[in-house]
Design an enzyme around this catalytic site. Structure first.
Site, PDB file in Angstrom:
ATOM      1  N   LYS A 127       0.850  -1.205   0.000  1.00 16.64           N
ATOM      2  CA  LYS A 127       0.000   0.000   0.000  1.00 16.64           C
ATOM      3  C   LYS A 127       0.874   1.240   0.000  1.00 16.64           C
ATOM      4  O   LYS A 127       2.017   1.236   0.456  1.00 16.64           O
ATOM      5  CB  LYS A 127      -0.941   0.023   1.210  1.00 16.64           C
ATOM      6  CG  LYS A 127      -0.255   0.056   2.598  1.00 16.64           C
ATOM      7  CD  LYS A 127       0.155   1.416   3.117  1.00 16.64           C
ATOM      8  CE  LYS A 127       0.795   1.345   4.498  1.00 16.64           C
ATOM      9  NZ  LYS A 127       1.578   2.546   4.843  1.00 16.64           N
ATOM     10  N   ASP A 146      -2.491  -2.001  10.005  1.00 12.97           N
ATOM     11  CA  ASP A 146      -2.533  -2.014   8.538  1.00 12.97           C
ATOM     12  C   ASP A 146      -2.900  -3.380   7.965  1.00 12.97           C
ATOM     13  O   ASP A 146      -2.950  -3.541   6.742  1.00 12.97           O
ATOM     14  CB  ASP A 146      -1.144  -1.647   7.965  1.00 12.97           C
ATOM     15  CG  ASP A 146      -0.779  -0.195   8.207  1.00 12.97           C
ATOM     16  OD1 ASP A 146      -1.635   0.579   8.658  1.00 12.97           O
ATOM     17  OD2 ASP A 146       0.386   0.151   7.938  1.00 12.97           O
TER      18      ASP A 146
HETATM   19  O1  C5P Z   1      -0.327  -1.389  14.491  1.00 16.33           O
HETATM   20  P1  C5P Z   1       1.104  -1.609  14.120  1.00 16.33           P
HETATM   21  O2  C5P Z   1       1.689  -2.809  14.796  1.00 16.33           O
HETATM   22  O3  C5P Z   1       1.353  -1.597  12.655  1.00 16.33           O
HETATM   23  O4  C5P Z   1       1.868  -0.341  14.707  1.00 16.33           O
HETATM   24  C1  C5P Z   1       3.270  -0.287  14.802  1.00 16.33           C
HETATM   25  C2  C5P Z   1       3.648   0.864  15.701  1.00 16.33           C
HETATM   26  O5  C5P Z   1       3.304   2.100  15.078  1.00 16.33           O
HETATM   27  C3  C5P Z   1       2.898   0.900  17.033  1.00 16.33           C
HETATM   28  O6  C5P Z   1       3.575   0.144  18.004  1.00 16.33           O
HETATM   29  C4  C5P Z   1       2.890   2.366  17.362  1.00 16.33           C
HETATM   30  O7  C5P Z   1       4.130   2.776  17.907  1.00 16.33           O
HETATM   31  C5  C5P Z   1       2.783   3.031  16.005  1.00 16.33           C
HETATM   32  N1  C5P Z   1       1.378   3.369  15.644  1.00 16.33           N
HETATM   33  C6  C5P Z   1       0.757   4.436  16.288  1.00 16.33           C
HETATM   34  N2  C5P Z   1      -0.532   4.745  15.955  1.00 16.33           N
HETATM   35  C7  C5P Z   1      -1.191   4.057  15.005  1.00 16.33           C
HETATM   36  C8  C5P Z   1      -0.571   2.985  14.339  1.00 16.33           C
HETATM   37  C9  C5P Z   1       0.727   2.665  14.670  1.00 16.33           C
HETATM   38  O8  C5P Z   1       1.348   5.086  17.144  1.00 16.33           O
HETATM   39  N3  C5P Z   1      -2.437   4.393  14.695  1.00 16.33           N
END
Ligand code: C5P
Length: 316
Positions: A14, A150
């Site tokens: 993406k 994601d």
């Molecule tokens: O959800 P995901 O594991 O992809 O997120 C990775 C990191 O990105 C999280 O641990 C966080 O630090 C940050 N993040 C965030 N807010 C979001 C998505 C991700 O702070 N909405």
């Protein structure tokens, strides 16, 4: 009834057309308005029943891909999001047997294009099929959302807006196809680090809102207007951590890209080349100019072209 012993699922990368980042929530995540657009850079995830001779972990991982530096960043243990997807599905359904998961990687790793999340989405779909769980799409989307912000988009594909922490998806009308060029970096950026830098730079972040100009550009299939409306609140944070990305963005823009931005948390840079109703020869010439200029910077590990949007996970 035939039973599959191997299932391969293709899943797209993406790019974010808008990434509006609000304040950090109590759970540590940020409120987002995240316009996802799936592009034709695909990983293929193959899940095979492991040999039953010896007891072993639920998932054993291997990976191949074109770039050694990107492959070196793929964890091949239980921390890989694809292995976590298999584990979550087994836990939720009470089914499952040991599998070998092979990741054939074409999506940049730690590149801001949701490669790890895409592999998790593909592993969910592949294990669901191999283990005969037969989960509804709704339940698969729910498990995906629990794995990461994601992951659900990998299942859905096309163009969609994510709210909440990015995992609550609504499709967006986007009838046209666009041509993109992506400049891959030799470096990776940790998503958590980029959000941390964002907090430092923007302690006063407002609530995120969908940009109506972007929505209109997509609905109209207007490539020029889309190029003008691309935006990413994480871009200043990614540039602060990797300042050389500014030169990459400038090089693509000067060579004729109609839009340029850091993809997600970076460091991949995305260049909108054209599309909609534009003449294909004009778009091809513009693409050649942008690719040559990006290669000439010496800053990019690879420069690749792709189309968007494309569908989400597909069982091959
Ligand atoms: O959800 P995901 O594991 O992809 O997120 C990775 C990191 O990105 C999280 O641990 C966080 O630090 C940050 N993040 C965030 N807010 C979001 C998505 C991700 O702070 N909405």
């Amino acid at each position: 009834m035939t039973v599959d012993t191997t299932v391969t699922v293709r899943v797209p990368a993406k790019v974010n057309l808008q990434l509006a980042v609000g304040p950090r929530r109590e759970d540590g995540f940020h409120a987002l308005v995240n316009v996802f657009h799936a592009v034709s850079l695909f990983d293929e995830v193959t899940v095979k029943a492991a040999s039953p001779r010896q007891p072993r972990a639920l998932a054993a991982l291997t990976a191949t891909g074109q770039s050694e530096s990107h492959l070196a960043r793929v964890p091949l243990d239980e921390t890989n999001l694809a292995a976590r997807a298999a584990a979550l599905l087994a836990e939720e359904t009470g089914s499952g047997f040991p599998v070998d998961i092979h990741l054939d990687k074409h999506i940049p790793v730690a590149g801001g294009m949701a490669g790890g999340s895409a592999d998790a989405a593909a592993a969910l779909v592949a294990c669901d099929r191999l283990w005969g769980c037969g989960l509804s799409r709704e339940r698969l989307l729910d498990l995906a959302a629990r794995l990461g912000s994601d992951v659900a988009f990998g299942l859905v594909g096309d163009t969609a807006v994510g709210t909440g922490r990015g995992e609550l998806l609504d499709p967006m009308a986007s009838p046209a196809r666009y041509r993109w060029v992506f400049a891959l970096s030799t470096r990776g950026l940790s998503t958590a680090d980029v959000f941390g830098e964002y907090d430092r730079l923007r302690p006063d972040a407002p609530d995120p809102r969908l940009d109506p100009a972007l929505e209109k550009a997509l609905a109209d299939g207007d490539a020029e207007a889309l190029g003008r409306s691309l935006s990413n609140d994480l871009q200043p944070a990614a540039l602060s951590l990797l300042p050389e990305l500014q030169r990459t963005l400038d090089a693509g823009r000067s060579a004729g890209a109609i839009g340029a931005l850091v993809s997600g948390s970076g460091p991949t840079c995305a260049f909108l080349i054209g599309g909609g109703g534009e003449d294909a020869a004009v778009v091809a010439e513009r693409e050649a100019g942008v690719v040559a200029a990006l290669r000439a910077t010496g800053l990019c590990e690879q420069v690749v072209a792709a189309d968007g949007d494309v569908p989400g996970t597909t069982v091959l």
